[in-house]
Motif scaffolding. Structure first.
Motif, short mmCIF file in Angstrom:
data_model
loop_
_atom_site.label_atom_id
_atom_site.label_comp_id
_atom_site.label_asym_id
_atom_site.label_seq_id
_atom_site.Cartn_x
_atom_site.Cartn_y
_atom_site.Cartn_z
N PHE A 1 0.83 -1.21 0.00
CA PHE A 1 0.00 0.00 0.00
C PHE A 1 0.86 1.25 0.00
O PHE A 1 1.95 1.26 0.58
CB PHE A 1 -0.89 0.04 1.25
CG PHE A 1 -1.74 -1.17 1.45
CD1 PHE A 1 -2.61 -1.60 0.47
CD2 PHE A 1 -1.67 -1.91 2.63
CE1 PHE A 1 -3.40 -2.73 0.64
CE2 PHE A 1 -2.45 -3.04 2.82
CZ PHE A 1 -3.33 -3.45 1.82
N GLU A 2 0.36 2.30 -0.64
CA GLU A 2 1.02 3.61 -0.57
C GLU A 2 0.19 4.56 0.29
O GLU A 2 -1.03 4.64 0.15
CB GLU A 2 1.18 4.22 -1.96
CG GLU A 2 1.85 5.59 -1.92
CD GLU A 2 1.90 6.27 -3.28
OE1 GLU A 2 2.75 5.88 -4.09
OE2 GLU A 2 1.09 7.20 -3.53
N PHE A 3 0.89 5.31 1.17
CA PHE A 3 0.28 6.36 1.98
C PHE A 3 1.04 7.67 1.74
O PHE A 3 2.15 7.65 1.21
CB PHE A 3 0.36 6.02 3.47
CG PHE A 3 -0.31 4.73 3.86
CD1 PHE A 3 -1.66 4.53 3.63
CD2 PHE A 3 0.40 3.70 4.46
CE1 PHE A 3 -2.29 3.34 4.00
CE2 PHE A 3 -0.21 2.51 4.83
CZ PHE A 3 -1.56 2.33 4.60
N PHE A 4 0.42 8.78 2.13
CA PHE A 4 1.15 10.05 2.09
C PHE A 4 1.25 10.61 3.51
O PHE A 4 0.41 10.30 4.36
CB PHE A 4 0.50 11.06 1.14
CG PHE A 4 -0.93 11.42 1.46
CD1 PHE A 4 -1.22 12.40 2.41
CD2 PHE A 4 -1.99 10.80 0.81
CE1 PHE A 4 -2.53 12.74 2.71
CE2 PHE A 4 -3.31 11.14 1.11
CZ PHE A 4 -3.58 12.12 2.06
N PRO A 5 2.29 11.40 3.80
CA PRO A 5 2.46 11.92 5.17
C PRO A 5 1.33 12.89 5.51
O PRO A 5 1.09 13.84 4.77
CB PRO A 5 3.79 12.67 5.11
CG PRO A 5 4.46 12.22 3.86
CD PRO A 5 3.37 11.84 2.92
N TYR B 1 -2.65 2.41 -4.38
CA TYR B 1 -2.57 3.83 -4.03
C TYR B 1 -3.81 4.16 -3.20
O TYR B 1 -4.89 4.36 -3.74
CB TYR B 1 -2.50 4.68 -5.31
CG TYR B 1 -1.25 4.39 -6.12
CD1 TYR B 1 -0.01 4.83 -5.67
CD2 TYR B 1 -1.30 3.65 -7.30
CE1 TYR B 1 1.15 4.55 -6.39
CE2 TYR B 1 -0.15 3.37 -8.02
CZ TYR B 1 1.08 3.82 -7.55
OH TYR B 1 2.22 3.54 -8.26
N THR B 2 -3.65 4.18 -1.89
CA THR B 2 -4.81 4.23 -0.99
C THR B 2 -5.38 5.62 -0.78
O THR B 2 -6.53 5.75 -0.34
CB THR B 2 -4.45 3.68 0.40
OG1 THR B 2 -3.55 4.62 1.06
CG2 THR B 2 -3.78 2.32 0.32
N LEU B 3 -4.58 6.67 -1.02
CA LEU B 3 -4.98 8.05 -0.69
C LEU B 3 -5.36 8.15 0.80
O LEU B 3 -6.23 8.93 1.18
CB LEU B 3 -6.12 8.54 -1.59
CG LEU B 3 -5.84 8.51 -3.09
CD1 LEU B 3 -7.03 9.03 -3.88
CD2 LEU B 3 -4.58 9.29 -3.44
N ASN B 4 -4.70 7.33 1.62
CA ASN B 4 -4.89 7.32 3.09
C ASN B 4 -6.30 6.95 3.51
O ASN B 4 -6.78 7.35 4.57
CB ASN B 4 -4.48 8.67 3.71
CG ASN B 4 -2.99 8.87 3.73
OD1 ASN B 4 -2.25 8.17 3.04
ND2 ASN B 4 -2.51 9.83 4.51
N ALA B 5 -6.97 6.16 2.66
CA ALA B 5 -8.31 5.67 3.00
C ALA B 5 -8.31 4.15 2.83
O ALA B 5 -7.62 3.62 1.96
CB ALA B 5 -9.36 6.31 2.11
N ALA B 6 -9.09 3.47 3.66
CA ALA B 6 -9.04 2.01 3.67
C ALA B 6 -10.17 1.34 2.91
O ALA B 6 -9.99 0.25 2.35
CB ALA B 6 -9.05 1.50 5.12
#
Length: 275
Positions: free
Chosen positions: A8-12, A259-264
């Motif tokens: 998974f990819e996350f952003f800070p 690419y999750t865009l910080n959502a599950a």
């Protein structure tokens, strides 16, 4: 348990609320047992501290986290300092990218290409880091030609990359053709497809325009026809992306990187359908 390796990819996150949201997201996605997670790095290193903080926060929970590192606009000295902080904290996985110049910054830095960054990391740290690089099945938007883009990719691998993650796409044929062409150039590392869940039509079209990913006309038209019906968009998007993943897995992709865009929610739903 998923039959294929996922990551998974996350952003800070930039706010305390964002930090808490990401912790909740990763707690949900950790149940899917990802091989690793990656954490993005802003243009010119603009999220450098946030990337480090996020990676270390995840490492405390036993999650293998791979920080993105871009070389554009950076000196060798500054890159060495960042890499040293990662090594001293036991981080052994890096996503090495050229990156984009932030607006208003005129200097490209000492390293102009991701292949140079990979070679620099290998020269400085030997085999300490497992290095991922980017691949573009539909070609980098700034590439002079498909042939030139493919040669650039092969150069990154030959400089010492261990694996590659692709830009997201919705055309599986483009991915398989890219892999075949890369193999003909002697590239033998895993090339993992990047997957972007579809949850928002306007956001998807904006992202795709920026990064050169093609949204098939029939998909765009169907999404557009749903108007503001978010549930219809999500349901259709879930079907489209799950079918894409099923074909990729069936025909030999070595993993899936979301690419999750910080959502599950969307990523979890796709992975559960694939399990």
């Amino acid at each position: 348990m998923n039959p294929i390796e996922i990551s998974f990819e996350f952003f800070p996150p930039k706010t305390p609320d964002g930090v808490e949201k990401l912790r909740a997201t990763r707690a949900q996605l950790a149940l899917l047992k990802p091989k690793f997670v990656s954490v993005t790095f802003g243009a010119g290193g603009s999220t450098q501290q946030g990337t480090l903080d996020t990676v270390l926060d995840m490492a405390k929970d036993g999650i293998e986290a791979a920080p993105h590192l871009s070389c554009i606009g950076s000196s060798k000295e500054s890159l060495r300092a960042i890499l040293e902080r990662y090594r001293s904290n036991g981080i052994r996985h890096i996503v090495a990218l050229r990156g984009d110049l932030p607006s208003g910054m005129g200097e490209v830095g000492e390293l102009r290409y991701a292949s140079e960054l990979v070679a620099f990391i290998r020269a400085e740290y030997g085999d300490w880091f497992h290095i991922e690089v980017a691949a573009y099945p539909e070609y980098h938007p700034q590439a002079r030609s498909p042939k030139h883009d493919l040669e650039n990719f092969a150069r990154k691998v030959k400089a010492g990359a261990n694996a590659a993650i692709t830009q997201y796409f919705y055309n599986a044929d483009a991915y398989f053709r890219f892999v075949d062409d890369a193999r003909k150039l002697g590239v033998d590392v895993p090339i993992v497809p990047g997957i972007m869940p579809i949850t928002n039509y306007s956001q998807l079209m904006r992202f795709s325009e920026m990064c050169g990913a093609e949204v098939p006309r029939w998909v765009a038209k169907r999404l557009e026809s749903f108007g503001d019906d978010r549930e219809a968009i999500r349901a259709f998007g879930l079907d489209v992306v799950t079918q894409l993943c099923e074909r990729l897995v069936k025909e030999g992709a070595p993993g899936l990187h979301f690419y999750t865009l910080n959502a599950a929610t969307a990523t979890k739903a796709i992975c559960e359908r694939l399990a």
